[in-house]
Scaffold this motif. Sequence first.
Motif, PDB file in Angstrom:
ATOM      1  N   GLU A 199       0.830  -1.196   0.000  1.00 20.48           N
ATOM      2  CA  GLU A 199       0.000   0.000   0.000  1.00 20.48           C
ATOM      3  C   GLU A 199       0.873   1.258   0.000  1.00 20.48           C
ATOM      4  N   GLU A 200       0.292   2.388  -0.452  1.00 16.67           N
ATOM      5  CA  GLU A 200       0.996   3.666  -0.375  1.00 16.67           C
ATOM      6  C   GLU A 200       0.866   4.204   1.047  1.00 16.67           C
ATOM      7  N   ASN A 201       1.693   3.655   1.904  1.00 14.49           N
ATOM      8  CA  ASN A 201       1.563   3.878   3.341  1.00 14.49           C
ATOM      9  C   ASN A 201       2.504   4.961   3.858  1.00 14.49           C
ATOM     10  N   THR A 202       3.559   5.247   3.104  1.00 14.86           N
ATOM     11  CA  THR A 202       4.593   6.172   3.591  1.00 14.86           C
ATOM     12  C   THR A 202       4.993   7.140   2.472  1.00 14.86           C
ATOM     13  N   ILE A 203       4.065   7.945   2.025  1.00 16.68           N
ATOM     14  CA  ILE A 203       4.307   8.784   0.850  1.00 16.68           C
ATOM     15  C   ILE A 203       5.391   9.837   1.133  1.00 16.68           C
ATOM     16  N   SER A 358      -8.412   2.361   8.044  1.00 15.78           N
ATOM     17  CA  SER A 358      -9.576   2.042   7.201  1.00 15.78           C
ATOM     18  C   SER A 358      -9.244   2.086   5.718  1.00 15.78           C
ATOM     19  N   SER A 359      -8.244   2.881   5.355  1.00 15.66           N
ATOM     20  CA  SER A 359      -7.898   2.994   3.937  1.00 15.66           C
ATOM     21  C   SER A 359      -7.190   1.742   3.416  1.00 15.66           C
ATOM     22  N   ILE A 360      -6.632   0.926   4.315  1.00 11.91           N
ATOM     23  CA  ILE A 360      -5.908  -0.265   3.862  1.00 11.91           C
ATOM     24  C   ILE A 360      -6.549  -1.568   4.326  1.00 11.91           C
ATOM     25  N   VAL A 361      -7.610  -1.470   5.141  1.00 14.06           N
ATOM     26  CA  VAL A 361      -8.291  -2.676   5.623  1.00 14.06           C
ATOM     27  C   VAL A 361      -9.719  -2.677   5.107  1.00 14.06           C
ATOM     28  N   ASP A 362     -10.042  -3.660   4.299  1.00 13.91           N
ATOM     29  CA  ASP A 362     -11.384  -3.788   3.759  1.00 13.91           C
ATOM     30  C   ASP A 362     -12.337  -4.284   4.848  1.00 13.91           C
ATOM     31  N   ILE A 403      -3.576  -7.392  12.309  1.00 14.74           N
ATOM     32  CA  ILE A 403      -2.400  -7.013  13.105  1.00 14.74           C
ATOM     33  C   ILE A 403      -1.417  -6.201  12.264  1.00 14.74           C
ATOM     34  N   GLU A 404      -1.141  -6.695  11.077  1.00 19.75           N
ATOM     35  CA  GLU A 404      -0.170  -6.016  10.219  1.00 19.75           C
ATOM     36  C   GLU A 404      -0.614  -4.601   9.880  1.00 19.75           C
ATOM     37  N   ASN A 405      -1.918  -4.432   9.646  1.00 21.61           N
ATOM     38  CA  ASN A 405      -2.388  -3.110   9.247  1.00 21.61           C
ATOM     39  C   ASN A 405      -2.593  -2.176  10.431  1.00 21.61           C
ATOM     40  N   ALA A 406      -2.809  -2.721  11.623  1.00 23.73           N
ATOM     41  CA  ALA A 406      -2.792  -1.875  12.819  1.00 23.73           C
ATOM     42  C   ALA A 406      -1.393  -1.293  12.992  1.00 23.73           C
ATOM     43  N   TYR A 407      -0.396  -2.138  12.829  1.00 23.26           N
ATOM     44  CA  TYR A 407       1.006  -1.705  12.896  1.00 23.26           C
ATOM     45  C   TYR A 407       1.316  -0.725  11.766  1.00 23.26           C
ATOM     46  N   ALA A 408       0.814  -1.021  10.563  1.00 26.82           N
ATOM     47  CA  ALA A 408       1.057  -0.143   9.412  1.00 26.82           C
ATOM     48  C   ALA A 408       0.405   1.217   9.599  1.00 26.82           C
ATOM     49  N   SER A 409      -0.728   1.273  10.284  1.00 26.41           N
ATOM     50  CA  SER A 409      -1.388   2.564  10.497  1.00 26.41           C
ATOM     51  C   SER A 409      -0.551   3.457  11.405  1.00 26.41           C
ATOM     52  N   GLU A 410       0.182   2.861  12.337  1.00 27.65           N
ATOM     53  CA  GLU A 410       1.102   3.643  13.175  1.00 27.65           C
ATOM     54  C   GLU A 410       2.204   4.261  12.313  1.00 27.65           C
ATOM     55  N   ILE A 411       2.741   3.460  11.407  1.00 31.46           N
ATOM     56  CA  ILE A 411       3.805   3.964  10.525  1.00 31.46           C
ATOM     57  C   ILE A 411       3.258   5.044   9.593  1.00 31.46           C
ATOM     58  N   ALA A 412       2.030   4.860   9.111  1.00 31.17           N
ATOM     59  CA  ALA A 412       1.416   5.870   8.240  1.00 31.17           C
ATOM     60  C   ALA A 412       1.227   7.190   8.993  1.00 31.17           C
ATOM     61  N   TYR A 413       0.830   7.095  10.262  1.00 37.13           N
ATOM     62  CA  TYR A 413       0.675   8.308  11.070  1.00 37.13           C
ATOM     63  C   TYR A 413       2.019   9.015  11.252  1.00 37.13           C
TER      64      TYR A 413
END
Length: 625
Positions: A199-203, A358-362, A403-413
């Motif tokens: 995903e485009e998580n870290t633009i 929400s943007s990366i978890v369906d 789990i992975e996307n909860a962690y990824a949301s922290e990195i996106a923030y």
Amino acid sequence: MRKILAASFLGSMLLTGFEYILIVLDCGPFWMQAEIFIKTLFVHFIFFFVLLFILFIIVQLIKPLKRYLSKKQRLFVHSTGFCWLIGGFYIGFQLFKFLPIPIGRNRLLYLFLIIAFISVTELILMYILRNVKSYSAVTSYISVFIIIFATSTYLISSVYYSKMVADRNSIYDGKISDLCILILDTTRGDFISSNSFPEENTIHIDKLASAGLSCKEAYSAATWTPPGHISIFTGKYPSQHGNAGKEHMPEELISITEILCQHGYFCVGFNNNTLAGRSINLTQGFDLEYTVWRERKIYPLWIAISGRYLHNDYGASATLEASLEMFNWIKKRDGHLFLYINLNEPHLPYLIHEPYFSSIVDQSILENITNLQELIELCNSSFNAPFESSIFENFNEESYTFIENAYASEIAYIDKEIGEFTSRLEYLNYFDETLLIITSDHGEALGEHDSWGHPSLVPFLMNSTLRIPLIMRYPKVIVPQTNAQYVSNIDIFPTVLNIMGYEECIPNDVQGFNILDIDQNQNRPIMSEWIRDDDWGYCIFDGAFKAIVNRSQELDVLNVEDTLLFRIDIDPNELNNLYPVFPDIGDSLILKALNWRESIYVEPSNDLEVSREAIQAMRALGYIN
């Protein structure tokens, strides 16, 4: 009503003056501008006014109280006294909560000045109330006194720190104006979009990577915070730290901070994790160090509360904002800054950040999770465990995705916060003059190999806890490029010093290499280690292979194989142990790593002790019980 307004204003003035003076005395004048004072005064005023208004309504319903408070200035006097009573509890809480322990001589001086400020203010109020009938005059006198006291404190502090910057600047001999090392605690390299995250998580991080050096195969020299940070600051493997795995950086180790300090850089450190700062002696050589860890007070309490509940973080927003103000303050005085920033996110517990999650978890993924509450509790914990299959018994594919996307949301923030930080540097015209490093101290297990977190007491040398991001940007020297060779975070030390023109200051026993020197880095092996007194484990990356050796008694209890071999070019997730098939390759790599380790090993000092602060931090972060 006017009496309530006046009492509310007086109470808010006292609290605002106290907070402002406390922070200026403890942290310096760098970000405590007049704007902060006015905003804090407004927040406190609203709080006291609402509180007193509610009490006034209640009093109107109780006739004896109503009759008593209707005489002369009693309503004003008692309202003011009530505000100060609430303020006294608030002040006592802050003194207990935020003043560092142990309290040194300077802290005692600060405490004395604060108590003197409160006492003198109250004495003046009592005198005025006895001699002045107008509560508006009382309010004016007290307000003027507080403003004069706070302004004087700010100006004296500003003169003191300006002299520090000027003295350091007088010996400056650098060719790069400023250095910023930004360490994202517990961040995996494969969760950066420009590496391999789908995903485009870290633009914003991706933008920095495209404009500088992006290392695709960067690994940490260690598996958890203290040794990972010490390796970054010294360019040495944990075997060379001389601390037997203890959470301490020996004084004899030469850090990048000490070198830059001697060459005229004003050195400042901000960290969100006490295991990345003063408690492990990482900040030797720093002029100033701030541990913004969950409750640390660098801003008035209302800003800390908004950071926790509006930004939903554990210090990142406040840390980066304070860092920017510090940067700007130093530059306005012609100083040259080494700024070290540690951000605790995405360390456990994982805070789910929206709208990123929400943007990366369906929604269909959530519907297929049978153990959602269990996953939420796991994300909210500080639990660490290696090779413990019972944790994942109820997991399905969607559980791992959650789990992975909860962690990824922290990195996106954090990516969003970094974007705002770099945009502000660019607006202030400091960005292109600053050598910027973005990296991590280690990664994180999210269920791989039945493991969770980054356990500090057991060797867990898999790629999930070792692979990290490593990006360097300085357009005057570093052209946009991608490095696909193995590199380590011990390479940051020599690379930075080479870029800054201080290569002669690199100790001879440093194991890191200058990443920009292509000839040095062609297919060279790197190593990662775990040490804990007599237990140890290490791995070596060499060519397409990675070999792991563990000598941990705890792993024997868990019945984990102590020798592993992987072809990480075709098996990056390390699912297929090739050691039984190719023992000769594994043994040759292990022998190379063992000889290497023995050649660099430094006997630990017998007098190293883990600080109480470090032990408390390890307990809070789930490393120990």
